[in-house]
Design a protein around this motif. Structure first.
Motif, PDB file in Angstrom:
ATOM      1  N   LEU B  84       0.823  -1.223   0.000  1.00 25.51           N
ATOM      2  CA  LEU B  84       0.000   0.000   0.000  1.00 25.51           C
ATOM      3  C   LEU B  84       0.847   1.260   0.000  1.00 25.51           C
ATOM      4  O   LEU B  84       0.387   2.327  -0.419  1.00 25.51           O
ATOM      5  N   ALA B  85       2.082   1.143   0.493  1.00 23.64           N
ATOM      6  CA  ALA B  85       2.940   2.334   0.543  1.00 23.64           C
ATOM      7  C   ALA B  85       3.336   2.789  -0.860  1.00 23.64           C
ATOM      8  O   ALA B  85       3.686   3.952  -1.055  1.00 23.64           O
ATOM      9  N   ASP B  86       3.297   1.882  -1.838  1.00 24.94           N
ATOM     10  CA  ASP B  86       3.510   2.278  -3.237  1.00 24.94           C
ATOM     11  C   ASP B  86       2.254   3.007  -3.697  1.00 24.94           C
ATOM     12  O   ASP B  86       1.149   2.572  -3.418  1.00 24.94           O
ATOM     13  N   GLY B  87       2.462   4.076  -4.423  1.00 23.72           N
ATOM     14  CA  GLY B  87       1.293   4.838  -4.878  1.00 23.72           C
ATOM     15  C   GLY B  87       1.245   6.177  -4.179  1.00 23.72           C
ATOM     16  O   GLY B  87       2.036   6.438  -3.262  1.00 23.72           O
ATOM     17  N   PRO B  88       0.333   7.055  -4.605  1.00 24.20           N
ATOM     18  CA  PRO B  88       0.305   8.415  -4.065  1.00 24.20           C
ATOM     19  C   PRO B  88       0.089   8.423  -2.550  1.00 24.20           C
ATOM     20  O   PRO B  88      -0.793   7.734  -2.040  1.00 24.20           O
ATOM     21  N   ALA B 142       3.122   1.819   8.069  1.00 28.55           N
ATOM     22  CA  ALA B 142       3.369   3.147   8.649  1.00 28.55           C
ATOM     23  C   ALA B 142       4.846   3.514   8.538  1.00 28.55           C
ATOM     24  O   ALA B 142       5.190   4.657   8.208  1.00 28.55           O
ATOM     25  N   GLY B 143       5.724   2.540   8.778  1.00 27.72           N
ATOM     26  CA  GLY B 143       7.158   2.789   8.698  1.00 27.72           C
ATOM     27  C   GLY B 143       7.627   3.115   7.289  1.00 27.72           C
ATOM     28  O   GLY B 143       8.608   3.834   7.109  1.00 27.72           O
ATOM     29  N   ALA B 144       6.934   2.577   6.287  1.00 27.28           N
ATOM     30  CA  ALA B 144       7.289   2.872   4.894  1.00 27.28           C
ATOM     31  C   ALA B 144       6.848   4.280   4.503  1.00 27.28           C
ATOM     32  O   ALA B 144       7.326   4.837   3.519  1.00 27.28           O
ATOM     33  N   LEU B 196      -2.207   8.054   9.412  1.00 23.18           N
ATOM     34  CA  LEU B 196      -0.952   7.651   8.768  1.00 23.18           C
ATOM     35  C   LEU B 196      -0.073   8.841   8.397  1.00 23.18           C
ATOM     36  O   LEU B 196       1.151   8.775   8.546  1.00 23.18           O
ATOM     37  N   THR B 197      -0.676   9.908   7.890  1.00 22.74           N
ATOM     38  CA  THR B 197       0.156  10.991   7.344  1.00 22.74           C
ATOM     39  C   THR B 197      -0.140  12.366   7.926  1.00 22.74           C
ATOM     40  O   THR B 197       0.578  13.319   7.625  1.00 22.74           O
ATOM     41  N   GLY B 198      -1.201  12.493   8.740  1.00 25.68           N
ATOM     42  CA  GLY B 198      -1.562  13.815   9.266  1.00 25.68           C
ATOM     43  C   GLY B 198      -0.719  14.206  10.458  1.00 25.68           C
ATOM     44  O   GLY B 198       0.094  13.417  10.943  1.00 25.68           O
ATOM     45  N   PRO B 199      -0.913  15.447  10.944  1.00 25.10           N
ATOM     46  CA  PRO B 199      -0.253  15.842  12.200  1.00 25.10           C
ATOM     47  C   PRO B 199      -0.826  14.987  13.316  1.00 25.10           C
ATOM     48  O   PRO B 199      -2.038  14.892  13.466  1.00 25.10           O
TER      49      PRO B 199
END
Lengths: 203, 203
Positions: B84-88, B142-144, B196-199
């Protein structure tokens, strides 16, 4: 564990009846919280409370009725949910996080919440109690904030809360299980805020 | 439920051993999913599979070992998390939502996931399996994506997923329980994205 406490001089009740009833309730809460509904027996509760099982039935009727009564959240908690709608809209997620983390930190209410979650996975009555809490208390808050799918928002908030409670207190997921209450508030506040006031779909 | 199926001509195995083993595994999955770990007995599993309880022990060792083996997620699922880490980056929440909602819609993997959740509330071994999934599979994703507290993010995502699965499939919270899978993806994608990606803190 004792069944004979000094009775109140101001009531005409049978001496000890009130405290015995409360001893049974306290024992039942612990059993339901630790073992869940299905594995908890009236016999075990009676044993913990130091009374005869028949007395538990006389006071509370059935295991179902006992569960419903002792696993109710204090009335003040429901009112507190509604009151969260007062105050700045953009920080309601934080106020909700403070309330529910507080409920989980207080040993008395934590026992009730974890007992409901543990029991909900194995018994329909307990699942109904969780549904009622979400569709009544959480919906009251969501409905006071928005007309945009308040029930869906209440459900998402409820699901996130149950997931975090389970992770922190039952499954013991690090680092959630060892964080301070203040750190947990910081972590869940943005998700609650999103679920309550953010754009609901997409991403 | 039959123990005698046509054995493969290409292997030298004792006829029926492989299918009997799989019959036991299938019966065990259903029992663990519906009743949770504690209420499931080797005797009941053997009865469902139409075999002697001693055969279950011979194949799998103990109830604990049986649980671990039959409740493992297919290896492909773990790999799918990492992929899942591959991709936008800005749509990873949506891809994760599609993956986990798919896992819950597939009857075979749903049984495993719900069985783990049900069992985790009553048994430490099952709780350990849930912890492992989060701290390995979710952490890999998450680590990726980030160096900013990936374990905390994995834990939050895991907590939200467990909460949603419990609400939709066990507690049956409306409207989550009656939505289409596509609607559930729409609802949980923003929360996963945030976790995953927010503050991570504040609000």
């Amino acid at each position: 564990m004792s069944v004979s406490r000094p009775s109140s001089k101001r009531t005409g009740r049978r001496p000890g009846a009130s405290s015995t009833r409360e001893d049974i309730a306290a024992a039942a809460r612990v059993r339901f919280a630790e073992g869940g509904y299905d594995r908890t027996t009236i016999r075990a509760i009676a044993g913990d409370a130091g009374v005869d099982p028949a007395l538990v039935v006389r006071f509370y009727g059935s295991k179902e009725a006992l569960f419903r009564e002792v696993m109710a959240l204090p009335a003040g908690v429901a009112d507190a949910f509604t009151a969260l709608a007062d105050g700045p809209r953009e920080t309601v997620g934080r106020r909700l996080a403070e309330l529910v983390v507080g409920v989980l930190e207080n040993p008395a209410t934590r026992t009730v919440v974890l007992g409901r979650i543990r029991s909900a996975t194995s018994h329909p009555d307990a699942a109904a109690l969780v549904r009622e809490t979400v569709s009544r208390d959480m919906l009251r808050l969501a409905g006071a904030l928005t007309d945009d799918e308040p029930l869906t928002r209440a459900t998402l908030v409820g699901a996130h809360f149950v997931g975090v409670a389970l992770a922190r207190h039952i499954v013991l997921l690090e680092p959630l299980s060892t964080m301070t209450p203040a750190e947990v508030v910081e972590l869940v506040a943005p998700t609650f805020q999103h679920c309550l006031t953010g754009p609901l779909r997409g991403g």
